[in-house]
Scaffold this motif. Sequence first.
Motif, PDB file in Angstrom:
ATOM      1  N   GLU A 119      -2.756  -4.720   6.089  1.00 50.43           N
ATOM      2  CA  GLU A 119      -2.106  -5.930   6.594  1.00 50.43           C
ATOM      3  C   GLU A 119      -2.446  -7.139   5.723  1.00 50.43           C
ATOM      4  O   GLU A 119      -1.598  -8.004   5.508  1.00 50.43           O
ATOM      5  CB  GLU A 119      -2.485  -6.166   8.058  1.00 50.43           C
ATOM      6  CG  GLU A 119      -1.828  -5.147   8.975  1.00 50.43           C
ATOM      7  CD  GLU A 119      -2.055  -5.420  10.451  1.00 50.43           C
ATOM      8  OE1 GLU A 119      -2.600  -6.496  10.799  1.00 50.43           O
ATOM      9  OE2 GLU A 119      -1.679  -4.554  11.264  1.00 50.43           O
ATOM     10  N   GLN A 120      -3.657  -7.203   5.200  1.00 48.38           N
ATOM     11  CA  GLN A 120      -4.017  -8.306   4.306  1.00 48.38           C
ATOM     12  C   GLN A 120      -3.191  -8.255   3.031  1.00 48.38           C
ATOM     13  O   GLN A 120      -2.713  -9.280   2.542  1.00 48.38           O
ATOM     14  CB  GLN A 120      -5.515  -8.265   3.971  1.00 48.38           C
ATOM     15  CG  GLN A 120      -5.968  -9.425   3.116  1.00 48.38           C
ATOM     16  CD  GLN A 120      -5.706 -10.772   3.781  1.00 48.38           C
ATOM     17  OE1 GLN A 120      -6.046 -10.977   4.930  1.00 48.38           O
ATOM     18  NE2 GLN A 120      -5.061 -11.689   3.061  1.00 48.38           N
ATOM     19  N   GLU A 121      -2.992  -7.077   2.477  1.00 48.96           N
ATOM     20  CA  GLU A 121      -2.175  -6.939   1.271  1.00 48.96           C
ATOM     21  C   GLU A 121      -0.722  -7.307   1.556  1.00 48.96           C
ATOM     22  O   GLU A 121      -0.083  -7.994   0.754  1.00 48.96           O
ATOM     23  CB  GLU A 121      -2.264  -5.511   0.725  1.00 48.96           C
ATOM     24  CG  GLU A 121      -1.512  -5.308  -0.566  1.00 48.96           C
ATOM     25  CD  GLU A 121      -2.013  -6.174  -1.725  1.00 48.96           C
ATOM     26  OE1 GLU A 121      -3.182  -6.594  -1.715  1.00 48.96           O
ATOM     27  OE2 GLU A 121      -1.207  -6.445  -2.641  1.00 48.96           O
ATOM     28  N   LEU A 122      -0.199  -6.875   2.699  1.00 48.35           N
ATOM     29  CA  LEU A 122       1.174  -7.241   3.067  1.00 48.35           C
ATOM     30  C   LEU A 122       1.297  -8.749   3.274  1.00 48.35           C
ATOM     31  O   LEU A 122       2.333  -9.338   2.951  1.00 48.35           O
ATOM     32  CB  LEU A 122       1.618  -6.495   4.332  1.00 48.35           C
ATOM     33  CG  LEU A 122       1.848  -4.986   4.180  1.00 48.35           C
ATOM     34  CD1 LEU A 122       2.125  -4.362   5.546  1.00 48.35           C
ATOM     35  CD2 LEU A 122       2.974  -4.688   3.208  1.00 48.35           C
ATOM     36  N   ALA A 123       0.258  -9.381   3.790  1.00 49.10           N
ATOM     37  CA  ALA A 123       0.287 -10.835   3.992  1.00 49.10           C
ATOM     38  C   ALA A 123       0.323 -11.574   2.657  1.00 49.10           C
ATOM     39  O   ALA A 123       0.853 -12.682   2.564  1.00 49.10           O
ATOM     40  CB  ALA A 123      -0.925 -11.278   4.810  1.00 49.10           C
TER      41      ALA A 123
END
Length: 137
Positions: A119-123
Amino acid sequence: MINTRLSVAIHILALIATQQGKALSSDFIAGSVNTNPVVVRRLSSLLKKAGILTSKPGQPGAKLIKEPENISLLDVYKAVQTHDDLFSIHEKPNPRCDIGSRIQVTLDTTFVRVQQAMEQELANQTLGDILNDLSNT
């Protein structure tokens, strides 16, 4: 569970972003994605509910509400995922087994960390980044 909803949603948004001013039908988009128009309409509805797309009732076509650089892939992921967990753990492992009795709690911890990292990478990635990548390939 990993599925194709995120990639199809990004595909839909990329088409709409690159065809500004054209009223793309779900049939046209489905032809590009190579899926059924019902899938496109279902995902488009979720993207509208999330405030990413807008459209007028009874008219083909949709528009992005925000600039592509302001739409994170996490926004898209959260809009189309129906379940928060990326991974599922098999049910009812044998509680009398040393591994079976501890596998769920052990994997829960690992899977939560993996989900948070994803989720951090997608953010950190936006639809604008995807459009830039598409124009450079």
